[in-house]
Design a protein around this motif. Structure first.
Motif, PDB file in Angstrom:
ATOM      1  N   GLY A 195       0.795  -1.220   0.000  1.00 45.48           N
ATOM      2  CA  GLY A 195       0.000   0.000   0.000  1.00 45.48           C
ATOM      3  C   GLY A 195       0.828   1.272   0.000  1.00 45.48           C
ATOM      4  O   GLY A 195       0.274   2.368  -0.073  1.00 45.48           O
ATOM      5  N   ALA A 196       2.153   1.149   0.070  1.00 44.87           N
ATOM      6  CA  ALA A 196       3.009   2.329  -0.012  1.00 44.87           C
ATOM      7  C   ALA A 196       2.891   2.927  -1.410  1.00 44.87           C
ATOM      8  O   ALA A 196       2.745   2.211  -2.390  1.00 44.87           O
ATOM      9  CB  ALA A 196       4.457   1.964   0.293  1.00 44.87           C
ATOM     10  N   ARG A 197       2.952   4.239  -1.477  1.00 45.53           N
ATOM     11  CA  ARG A 197       2.811   4.908  -2.770  1.00 45.53           C
ATOM     12  C   ARG A 197       4.132   5.109  -3.486  1.00 45.53           C
ATOM     13  O   ARG A 197       4.155   5.359  -4.690  1.00 45.53           O
ATOM     14  CB  ARG A 197       2.148   6.268  -2.589  1.00 45.53           C
ATOM     15  CG  ARG A 197       0.840   6.223  -1.845  1.00 45.53           C
ATOM     16  CD  ARG A 197      -0.361   6.214  -2.756  1.00 45.53           C
ATOM     17  NE  ARG A 197      -1.571   6.293  -1.955  1.00 45.53           N
ATOM     18  CZ  ARG A 197      -2.272   7.389  -1.775  1.00 45.53           C
ATOM     19  NH1 ARG A 197      -1.905   8.510  -2.336  1.00 45.53           N
ATOM     20  NH2 ARG A 197      -3.352   7.368  -1.019  1.00 45.53           N
ATOM     21  N   SER A 198       5.232   5.035  -2.717  1.00 43.15           N
ATOM     22  CA  SER A 198       6.526   5.302  -3.325  1.00 43.15           C
ATOM     23  C   SER A 198       7.628   4.718  -2.452  1.00 43.15           C
ATOM     24  O   SER A 198       7.383   4.285  -1.324  1.00 43.15           O
ATOM     25  CB  SER A 198       6.715   6.825  -3.459  1.00 43.15           C
ATOM     26  OG  SER A 198       7.888   7.134  -4.170  1.00 43.15           O
ATOM     27  N   TYR A 199       8.843   4.732  -2.994  1.00 40.47           N
ATOM     28  CA  TYR A 199      10.033   4.313  -2.266  1.00 40.47           C
ATOM     29  C   TYR A 199      11.105   5.370  -2.475  1.00 40.47           C
ATOM     30  O   TYR A 199      11.298   5.853  -3.599  1.00 40.47           O
ATOM     31  CB  TYR A 199      10.547   2.957  -2.762  1.00 40.47           C
ATOM     32  CG  TYR A 199      11.898   2.623  -2.174  1.00 40.47           C
ATOM     33  CD1 TYR A 199      12.009   2.249  -0.837  1.00 40.47           C
ATOM     34  CD2 TYR A 199      13.068   2.743  -2.917  1.00 40.47           C
ATOM     35  CE1 TYR A 199      13.246   1.980  -0.272  1.00 40.47           C
ATOM     36  CE2 TYR A 199      14.305   2.472  -2.357  1.00 40.47           C
ATOM     37  CZ  TYR A 199      14.384   2.099  -1.039  1.00 40.47           C
ATOM     38  OH  TYR A 199      15.605   1.844  -0.472  1.00 40.47           O
ATOM     39  N   VAL A 200      11.783   5.734  -1.394  1.00 39.34           N
ATOM     40  CA  VAL A 200      12.892   6.679  -1.471  1.00 39.34           C
ATOM     41  C   VAL A 200      14.074   6.080  -0.715  1.00 39.34           C
ATOM     42  O   VAL A 200      13.927   5.678   0.450  1.00 39.34           O
ATOM     43  CB  VAL A 200      12.508   8.054  -0.852  1.00 39.34           C
ATOM     44  CG1 VAL A 200      13.713   8.972  -0.791  1.00 39.34           C
ATOM     45  CG2 VAL A 200      11.369   8.698  -1.631  1.00 39.34           C
ATOM     46  N   HIS A 201      15.214   6.010  -1.382  1.00 37.00           N
ATOM     47  CA  HIS A 201      16.434   5.578  -0.712  1.00 37.00           C
ATOM     48  C   HIS A 201      16.781   6.650   0.322  1.00 37.00           C
ATOM     49  O   HIS A 201      16.672   7.854   0.044  1.00 37.00           O
ATOM     50  CB  HIS A 201      17.558   5.427  -1.746  1.00 37.00           C
ATOM     51  CG  HIS A 201      18.758   4.730  -1.211  1.00 37.00           C
ATOM     52  ND1 HIS A 201      19.661   5.351  -0.378  1.00 37.00           N
ATOM     53  CD2 HIS A 201      19.198   3.463  -1.380  1.00 37.00           C
ATOM     54  CE1 HIS A 201      20.619   4.490  -0.054  1.00 37.00           C
ATOM     55  NE2 HIS A 201      20.349   3.327  -0.649  1.00 37.00           N
ATOM     56  N   LYS A 202      17.184   6.242   1.512  1.00 38.98           N
ATOM     57  CA  LYS A 202      17.456   7.210   2.584  1.00 38.98           C
ATOM     58  C   LYS A 202      18.462   8.273   2.173  1.00 38.98           C
ATOM     59  O   LYS A 202      18.330   9.432   2.562  1.00 38.98           O
ATOM     60  CB  LYS A 202      17.937   6.491   3.846  1.00 38.98           C
ATOM     61  CG  LYS A 202      16.826   5.770   4.573  1.00 38.98           C
ATOM     62  CD  LYS A 202      17.365   5.146   5.843  1.00 38.98           C
ATOM     63  CE  LYS A 202      16.254   4.509   6.652  1.00 38.98           C
ATOM     64  NZ  LYS A 202      16.755   3.975   7.924  1.00 38.98           N
TER      65      LYS A 202
END
Length: 125
Positions: free
Chosen positions: A102-109
């Motif tokens: 259900g996450a809308r996106s992924y961002v590398h820290k």
């Protein structure tokens, strides 16, 4: 000073150092404010229930339930909440269940900057 129109952000990470970094990024991004912080998956779900953030920055590796399961629970109860998974994994190395939590996106820290935060909100908020 914050505005009622600011995007409220819940920062979830078990490392205080990264929460501090993420807090700085949120405060430097125009139109965003830190609603709360959490350091475990269970705490993230409870805090989301209490503060109803617009956006959740969710670490994947957390004590207790992981960020993927916490994301599932948050999105199930509050489907309008935008959850962004964060980790040091490359996108190709994300756990398989990250794709359907259900996450809308992924961002590398390492890529979390005010402009990235604004772009994610513009695309998914």
């Amino acid at each position: 000073m914050t505005s009622a129109d600011d995007v409220s952000v819940l920062i979830v990470d078990d490392q205080a150092t990264f929460r501090s970094t993420a807090r700085t990024v949120v405060l430097l991004a125009d139109g965003f404010t830190v609603a709360a912080e959490a350091e475990s998956g269970e705490d993230a779900v409870e805090t989301a229930q209490r503060v109803h953030p617009d956006l959740v920055l969710m670490d994947i590796n957390l004590p207790g339930i992981n960020g993927i399961e916490a994301t599932r629970r948050i999105v199930e109860h509050w489907p309008d909440t935008v959850v962004v998974l964060m980790s040091t994994y490359t996108a190709a190395d994300l756990p398989a269940d990250a794709a359907d939590c259900g996450a809308r996106s992924y961002v590398h820290k390492e890529d979390l900057f005010p402009a990235v935060l604004s772009d994610v909100w513009e695309q998914h908020g």
